[in-house]
Write a protein that holds these residues in place. Sequence first.
Motif, mmCIF file in Angstrom:
data_model
loop_
_atom_site.group_PDB
_atom_site.id
_atom_site.type_symbol
_atom_site.label_atom_id
_atom_site.label_comp_id
_atom_site.label_asym_id
_atom_site.label_seq_id
_atom_site.Cartn_x
_atom_site.Cartn_y
_atom_site.Cartn_z
ATOM 1 N N TYR A 94 18.326 18.411 7.320
ATOM 2 C CA TYR A 94 17.508 19.418 7.990
ATOM 3 C C TYR A 94 16.062 19.183 7.559
ATOM 4 O O TYR A 94 15.775 19.018 6.361
ATOM 5 C CB TYR A 94 17.951 20.831 7.603
ATOM 6 N N PHE A 95 15.126 19.172 8.517
ATOM 7 C CA PHE A 95 13.751 18.771 8.242
ATOM 8 C C PHE A 95 12.802 19.963 8.232
ATOM 9 O O PHE A 95 12.729 20.713 9.204
ATOM 10 C CB PHE A 95 13.285 17.752 9.282
ATOM 11 N N MET A 96 12.076 20.118 7.114
ATOM 12 C CA MET A 96 10.959 21.048 7.012
ATOM 13 C C MET A 96 9.709 20.202 6.815
ATOM 14 O O MET A 96 9.283 19.934 5.679
ATOM 15 C CB MET A 96 11.163 22.023 5.854
ATOM 16 N N VAL A 97 9.152 19.741 7.936
ATOM 17 C CA VAL A 97 8.050 18.773 7.905
ATOM 18 C C VAL A 97 7.053 19.130 8.997
ATOM 19 O O VAL A 97 7.275 20.039 9.799
ATOM 20 C CB VAL A 97 8.582 17.334 8.113
ATOM 21 N N SER A 98 5.965 18.392 9.045
ATOM 22 C CA SER A 98 4.940 18.629 10.063
ATOM 23 C C SER A 98 5.478 18.277 11.449
ATOM 24 O O SER A 98 6.484 17.567 11.590
ATOM 25 C CB SER A 98 3.696 17.795 9.761
ATOM 26 N N LYS A 99 4.796 18.744 12.466
ATOM 27 C CA LYS A 99 5.212 18.457 13.843
ATOM 28 C C LYS A 99 5.189 16.959 14.139
ATOM 29 O O LYS A 99 6.066 16.435 14.831
ATOM 30 C CB LYS A 99 4.311 19.206 14.827
ATOM 31 N N VAL A 100 4.204 16.264 13.582
ATOM 32 C CA VAL A 100 4.100 14.817 13.796
ATOM 33 C C VAL A 100 5.277 14.097 13.163
ATOM 34 O O VAL A 100 5.893 13.213 13.777
ATOM 35 C CB VAL A 100 2.769 14.280 13.221
ATOM 36 N N PHE A 125 0.866 -1.174 0.000
ATOM 37 C CA PHE A 125 0.000 0.000 0.000
ATOM 38 C C PHE A 125 0.908 1.231 0.000
ATOM 39 O O PHE A 125 1.629 1.478 0.975
ATOM 40 C CB PHE A 125 -0.907 -0.007 1.226
ATOM 41 N N VAL A 126 0.891 1.971 -1.101
ATOM 42 C CA VAL A 126 1.824 3.080 -1.298
ATOM 43 C C VAL A 126 1.038 4.385 -1.367
ATOM 44 O O VAL A 126 0.169 4.542 -2.227
ATOM 45 C CB VAL A 126 2.650 2.888 -2.587
ATOM 46 N N THR A 127 1.327 5.295 -0.457
ATOM 47 C CA THR A 127 0.601 6.556 -0.389
ATOM 48 C C THR A 127 1.567 7.726 -0.439
ATOM 49 O O THR A 127 2.732 7.598 -0.050
ATOM 50 C CB THR A 127 -0.230 6.647 0.910
ATOM 51 N N ASN A 128 1.086 8.862 -0.890
ATOM 52 C CA ASN A 128 1.893 10.081 -0.891
ATOM 53 C C ASN A 128 1.632 10.950 0.338
ATOM 54 O O ASN A 128 2.055 12.098 0.380
ATOM 55 C CB ASN A 128 1.617 10.911 -2.159
ATOM 56 N N THR A 129 0.948 10.427 1.329
ATOM 57 C CA THR A 129 0.684 11.196 2.546
ATOM 58 C C THR A 129 1.994 11.520 3.247
ATOM 59 O O THR A 129 2.686 10.613 3.725
ATOM 60 C CB THR A 129 -0.238 10.405 3.493
ATOM 61 N N ASP A 130 2.334 12.810 3.316
ATOM 62 C CA ASP A 130 3.615 13.209 3.902
ATOM 63 C C ASP A 130 3.446 14.060 5.152
ATOM 64 O O ASP A 130 4.425 14.557 5.706
ATOM 65 C CB ASP A 130 4.477 13.957 2.878
ATOM 66 N N SER A 131 2.209 14.221 5.622
ATOM 67 C CA SER A 131 1.954 15.017 6.822
ATOM 68 C C SER A 131 1.879 14.167 8.080
ATOM 69 O O SER A 131 1.879 14.695 9.185
ATOM 70 C CB SER A 131 0.641 15.796 6.672
ATOM 71 N N SER A 179 2.474 22.573 6.736
ATOM 72 C CA SER A 179 1.397 23.565 6.799
ATOM 73 C C SER A 179 1.008 23.911 8.234
ATOM 74 O O SER A 179 0.460 24.990 8.486
ATOM 75 C CB SER A 179 0.164 23.066 6.038
ATOM 76 N N ASP A 180 1.299 23.012 9.187
ATOM 77 C CA ASP A 180 0.944 23.283 10.571
ATOM 78 C C ASP A 180 1.953 24.185 11.281
ATOM 79 O O ASP A 180 1.778 24.516 12.450
ATOM 80 C CB ASP A 180 0.779 21.973 11.349
ATOM 81 N N ARG A 181 3.011 24.603 10.574
ATOM 82 C CA ARG A 181 4.018 25.474 11.189
ATOM 83 C C ARG A 181 4.544 26.527 10.225
ATOM 84 O O ARG A 181 5.639 27.054 10.378
ATOM 85 C CB ARG A 181 5.169 24.619 11.716
ATOM 86 N N THR A 196 2.578 20.338 -0.828
ATOM 87 C CA THR A 196 4.026 20.361 -0.624
ATOM 88 C C THR A 196 4.781 20.849 -1.850
ATOM 89 O O THR A 196 5.736 21.624 -1.752
ATOM 90 C CB THR A 196 4.525 18.951 -0.239
ATOM 91 N N GLY A 197 4.340 20.405 -3.030
ATOM 92 C CA GLY A 197 5.044 20.740 -4.257
ATOM 93 C C GLY A 197 5.102 22.226 -4.549
ATOM 94 O O GLY A 197 6.022 22.690 -5.243
#
Length: 245
Positions: free
Chosen positions: A59-65, A11-17, A102-104, A142-143
């Motif tokens: 270096y990470f630019m990602v959601s808090k989770v 199961f392959v998803t693009n969910t990155d949050s 998007s949450d930060r 994200t893009g």
Amino acid sequence: ELRRRNIILRFVTNTDSKSPDKVLQKLRDLQIDVKEDELFTPVNALVSFINNHEKNSYYFMVSKVVESYFKYLNENKKYNFYFYEDFNFQNKIDYVVIGDFSDRLTYDYLNKGLRILYNEGEILSLAKFKVFFTQEGANLNTGAFVDMFENILNKESYLIGKPSKEIALYSLNGLNIKNDEVIIVGDDINVDILLAKNIRAYSILLRQGHFIEEKNNIKIGFKNKLKPTFIFDSITDLYKTINSI
């Protein structure tokens, strides 16, 4: 039905949050029986990439989770991970990871990422699609931010998520199967069918789900030579005719 036939599932998803465990729990809450080793998101595909490039810094630019997930992963300080609140510009960064933040989102958050990239860091993008849709309408994805940094810096990012072949190859790693023994099923011709083309696998396009938002994407896909192996109106129709495939 596929499990009954002992066919391997991924199961392959693009969910990155979300972290992989959060995605897995959401699927299980929907009573979809997905095993942990069957699920591949851009986040755990990134983990595979990092394990193959352990000596590099990130270096990470990602959601808090997702940030919490990577902080937990690095509790023993095995990796060179850096985050917004603890980064100083004396550190050399090899890769800036860009996912859904998007949450930060603030000007300062964007600007710090830009300054790091100006110092020759490369971009690892978890996804590259610029828009996603909710009931309220179109939303920045994200893009859009990856594209902004690419344009400013005149450099290409390295894509981890779909339709890059990387996430598919990570999901197939260790299975000892050939690409022409794979069928990719999805609802977006420019994501799933392109992914199948990129790894030279068979493909099934479903006219449901995300497909509804892209009402003419079959025509667009055919124009770009993205012709699915099979097309079904729904996953129900696929199930009914699976014996003939």
